[in-house]
Design a protein around this motif. Structure first.
Motif, PDB file in Angstrom:
ATOM      1  N   VAL A 555       0.865  -1.176   0.000  1.00  0.00           N
ATOM      2  CA  VAL A 555       0.000   0.000   0.000  1.00  0.00           C
ATOM      3  C   VAL A 555       0.902   1.226   0.000  1.00  0.00           C
ATOM      4  N   THR A 556       0.567   2.166  -0.883  1.00  0.00           N
ATOM      5  CA  THR A 556       1.362   3.386  -0.957  1.00  0.00           C
ATOM      6  C   THR A 556       1.187   4.166   0.333  1.00  0.00           C
ATOM      7  N   PRO A 557       2.256   4.438   1.050  1.00  0.00           N
ATOM      8  CA  PRO A 557       2.100   5.142   2.327  1.00  0.00           C
ATOM      9  C   PRO A 557       1.661   6.585   2.128  1.00  0.00           C
ATOM     10  N   PRO A 562      -3.699   6.937   8.614  1.00  0.00           N
ATOM     11  CA  PRO A 562      -3.047   5.932   9.479  1.00  0.00           C
ATOM     12  C   PRO A 562      -2.748   4.647   8.712  1.00  0.00           C
ATOM     13  N   LYS A 563      -1.803   3.854   9.250  1.00  0.00           N
ATOM     14  CA  LYS A 563      -1.396   2.620   8.567  1.00  0.00           C
ATOM     15  C   LYS A 563      -2.505   1.588   8.538  1.00  0.00           C
ATOM     16  N   THR A 564      -3.444   1.689   9.480  1.00  0.00           N
ATOM     17  CA  THR A 564      -4.523   0.696   9.527  1.00  0.00           C
ATOM     18  C   THR A 564      -5.653   1.015   8.559  1.00  0.00           C
ATOM     19  N   GLU A 565      -5.648   2.213   7.972  1.00  0.00           N
ATOM     20  CA  GLU A 565      -6.686   2.590   7.013  1.00  0.00           C
ATOM     21  C   GLU A 565      -6.313   2.082   5.630  1.00  0.00           C
ATOM     22  N   ALA A 566      -7.357   1.814   4.816  1.00  0.00           N
ATOM     23  CA  ALA A 566      -7.140   1.302   3.465  1.00  0.00           C
ATOM     24  C   ALA A 566      -6.534   2.374   2.576  1.00  0.00           C
TER      25      ALA A 566
END
Length: 761
Positions: A555-557, A562-566
């Motif tokens: 997933v493109t940061p 947040p990291k937990t969101e899609a």
């Protein structure tokens, strides 16, 4: 008393000497005969010296003793062979008489002659208890089995007092029984003034170290002197008058009587030929005769007249013969005549001429060095030139291990045939690989074993160290082989060469996160990189209710998310809203899957009221959000409750939940049991019959009884119009069964409630 050598305390020098002798016996080839420089075998007859305990072959020591006696007799004995000369031990020079020359083979303790070799015993041992007396003698005997070397110290336990004898006896080892109690000696010293200040000690106390004023022997002088030497002489002459009364004692400070005057009595002239009695004050005159005393030459006499003092040197001319008795010469008697002729005889070594001037024939022993090669073939004889064979080489050679820390003492000449001792030290050879030191192993000869330490070199491409065993020197089969000249030529043995191999790929597990960062799995360092774990993505979609079901992906940061969101790569939610509804709401959410809370439910719910008569329509939100009291109000139709109380009246409350409250306030008529007395009251209180009622009841009972009797007689009672009283009696008769029972109960209750009224009256 039980005793052992293992827990011995004290002087262990003799114990160590015994241990060394036993160790040499057990080591193969360690014992060497110093005469023949050969190993002493188990089956050979041997002899042991009592001084140094060195072991020799019996034939060798017998020949040594015979040759030694012969050489000493031939040099020093004028009557050759008539005197008994001792012979020395080849090692310690302990002397033995000719009668002590060994002729039989004995065991070490001397009990058994010609001991048979036993593989389970020490060589040349009889296997019995040694039983030799300890040295120094203590009254006990050795407890070891027959052994070589000196006996160990006596291990017996004895009760002995301290060195000064003041302390109580304590048990001690016999060989170490002298002990110090630590107290002051306090014995009177020879000066008879002071006492010994040393701690407990053995023997005589040391001389008194103090200083005191002491008089000399004659008693004239006093001086500060050591108490240990009370007798001393001053430098003054005695000076006391002698018994003659004319002279004084000329002796220097002395004790006792001075004695007689040395000039008293008969005295002789200086030559001793004439005697005369003169007073001590007169000198003895010379006699005038010739002196005639023997001169120092011993041949002639003094030709002077009687004189005082020593005689002069002999000056007579005589014909003298030289010592070698070859020449003569006339010369003064007091002079010795030595000719210039040199002796041509051979000295006792039978190798060198004497060459001494005017030798009388007894040529001195040769003073030159022997210089012959000894049996060890390493050194030359250091002794003065001598006849016969040389002594064994006195040198001792140390046979050392590879590092030189451990050594074994062997006679010179045996170092090549003696096996080096085993060394317990670590090998000191420098490493041949990249490691700073070798693996810990014992000292040895030859090349060291292959290094098995961990390589620990930094691996290429990472920061880890190589965990494989050292591969700097690996034996590999060489591929370079010379071609065979023909079928008749045999192939050569494979050749090996030492090469350094490269380090293997790094196998260190590196904790690596998957693409979706679901897990951290160990991945080998050389193959590390991003990977998919195969699990669903699991990131929360935009609806916040569902997660991405795609397989683990990158997933493109985005720093804003947040990291937990899609992310953009995750799927989009197409489900309907599945959030749980409020408690009591049966309607689904009308919106698709969304974030946050669902909107309030506005649908109407048909609900019966508490009295179950009217149907009410209430909003779902109001009904589900209301508490218990509000819910009761919402579900009430606000009409009077149709339920009937137990008293028979209708409930006055509005429509309500649960059972009706029994608090009816309606006014009713109340009668006594006989229904004669009537009252109107709100409460249903019991009205009791009075005395009139009781009288009427008795009358009704009597009338009833009469009627009953008439019926029994078969008479019929005529119908007539009853009076008001009779009408009342008919009612009594009708309800008497129902009235008598409660009345009797009330009366009984009144009697029970007032049991003491009668007693009080």
């Amino acid at each position: 008393m039980h005793c052992t050598y293992t827990s011995y305390r004290g002087d262990v020098s003799e114990l160590e000497r015994t241990r060394r002798c036993l160790n040499e016996v057990f080591q193969s080839g360690a014992i060497t005969c110093l005469i023949c420089i050969a190993s002493v075998k188990r089956t050979q007859a041997v002899w042991s010296c009592v001084g140094c305990y060195c072991i020799f072959h019996i034939p060798c020591i017998q020949k040594w003793a015979k040759d030694s006696i012969f050489l000493v007799s031939s040099v020093t004995d004028e009557d050759f062979g008539k005197k008994e000369h001792p012979w020395p031990c080849p090692k310690c020079r302990y002397e033995y008489s000719p009668q002590q020359t060994p002729c039989r083979y004995y065991c070490y303790c001397g009990k058994e002659v010609d001991p048979a070799p036993d593989p389970w015993l020490l060589p040349h041992s009889c296997g019995q208890v040694c039983d030799r007396e300890f040295k120094p003698p203590c009254g006990h005997r050795c407890l070891l089995l027959c052994h070589p070397g000196p006996c160990p110290p006596c291990p017996k336990m004895v009760s002995v007092s301290c060195l000064c004898g003041k302390a109580a006896p304590v048990p001690r080892r016999c060989s170490n029984k002298g002990w110090n109690c630590g107290k002051t000696c306090s014995r009177t010293l020879p000066c008879r003034i002071h006492t010994c200040t040393h701690t407990c000690h053995a023997g005589v106390c040391e001389p008194c170290p103090r200083v005191s004023v002491q008089k000399c022997v004659c008693g004239r002088s006093s001086a500060q002197r050591q108490c240990a030497s009370p007798l001393w002489h001053c430098d003054q002459a005695c000076g006391r008058p002698l018994p003659c009364g004319n002279h004084t004692c000329e002796r220097v400070c002395h004790a006792g009587a001075c004695g007689e005057c040395p000039r008293a009595g008969n005295r002789t002239c200086p030559c001793g030929k004439s005697k005369c009695a003169l007073p001590c004050t007169a000198d003895v005159p010379t006699c005038g005769d010739t002196c005639d005393k023997k001169l120092d030459c011993g041949l002639h006499s003094c030709s002077m007249r009687c004189h005082k003092g020593p005689c002069e040197t002999c000056r007579q001319a005589v014909t003298k013969q030289c010592r070698c008795e070859r020449h003569t010469k006339r010369m003064p008697c007091h002079k010795e005549y030595l000719c210039d002729s040199k002796c041509n005889k051979t000295r006792s070594c039978n190798r060198h001429p004497c060459k001494r001037k005017c030798c009388p024939g007894n040529c001195p022993p040769c003073d030159l060095s022997c210089g012959r090669m000894l049996g060890c073939r390493n050194h030359k004889c250091p002794s003065v030139c001598h006849p016969g064979s040389c002594y064994p080489c006195p040198e001792v050679v140390q046979v050392k291990c590879a590092c030189g820390s451990t050594s074994l003492s062997v006679p010179c000449g045996r170092e090549k045939s003696t096996k080096p001792p085993r060394c317990k030290e670590l090998c000191r050879n420098p490493p041949s690989c990249h490691h700073p030191s070798r693996e810990r192993h014992r000292c040895h000869f030859g090349t060291c074993p292959v290094c098995k330490q961990v390589c620990q070199l930094p691996l290429p491409g990472c920061t880890h160290l190589c965990p494989a065993p050292c591969h700097d020197q690996v034996l590999l089969k060489s591929n370079q082989r010379a071609p065979l000249a023909g079928p008749w030529e045999q192939p050569a043995a494979p050749a090996f060469e030492c090469k350094a191999l490269p380090c293997p790929p790094c196998q260190v597990p590196i904790p690596t996160a998957c693409l979706g960062e679901h897990e951290v799995s160990p991945v080998q360092c050389h193959a590390r990189g991003p990977f998919s774990c195969g699990r669903p993505c699991g990131r929360t979609l935009t609806c916040s209710n569902h997660s991405c079901s795609l397989e683990c992906h990158s997933v493109t940061p985005d720093p804003k998310i947040p990291k937990t969101e899609a992310g953009k790569e995750c799927e989009h939610c197409e489900e309907s809203c599945s959030k749980p509804r409020p408690s009591g709401c049966p309607h689904p959410c009308t919106l698709p899957c969304h974030r946050g809370n669902c909107p309030p439910c506005t649908q109407m719910i048909r609900q019966r009221c508490h009295c179950k008569i009217t149907n009410l329509y209430i909003e779902c939100l109001k009904l589900t959000a209301a508490d218990e009291e509000a819910r009761k109000l919402l579900t009430s139709c606000k009409n009077q409750c149709p339920k009937q109380l137990r008293c028979g009246h209708r409930c006055k409350e509005l429509c309500h939940a649960g059972d009706c409250v029994e608090n009816c306030s309606q006014r009713v008529k109340v009668k006594c049991p006989c229904k004669r007395i009537k009252k109107v009251d709100i409460e249903e209180n019991l009205v009791l019959c009075d005395d009139i009622c009781k009288k009427l009841q008795r009358k009704y009972a009597e009338a009833e009884l009469e009627a009953f009797e008439k019926r029994q007689k078969g008479k019929r009672k005529k119908n007539r119009r009853n009076t008001e009283v009779e009408a009342e009696e008919g009612a009594w008769l009708k309800y008497r069964k129902y009235l008598l029972v409660p009345v009797c109960g009330i009366l009984l209750a009144c009697d029970l409630s007032h049991p003491d009224d009668g007693n009080m009256k």
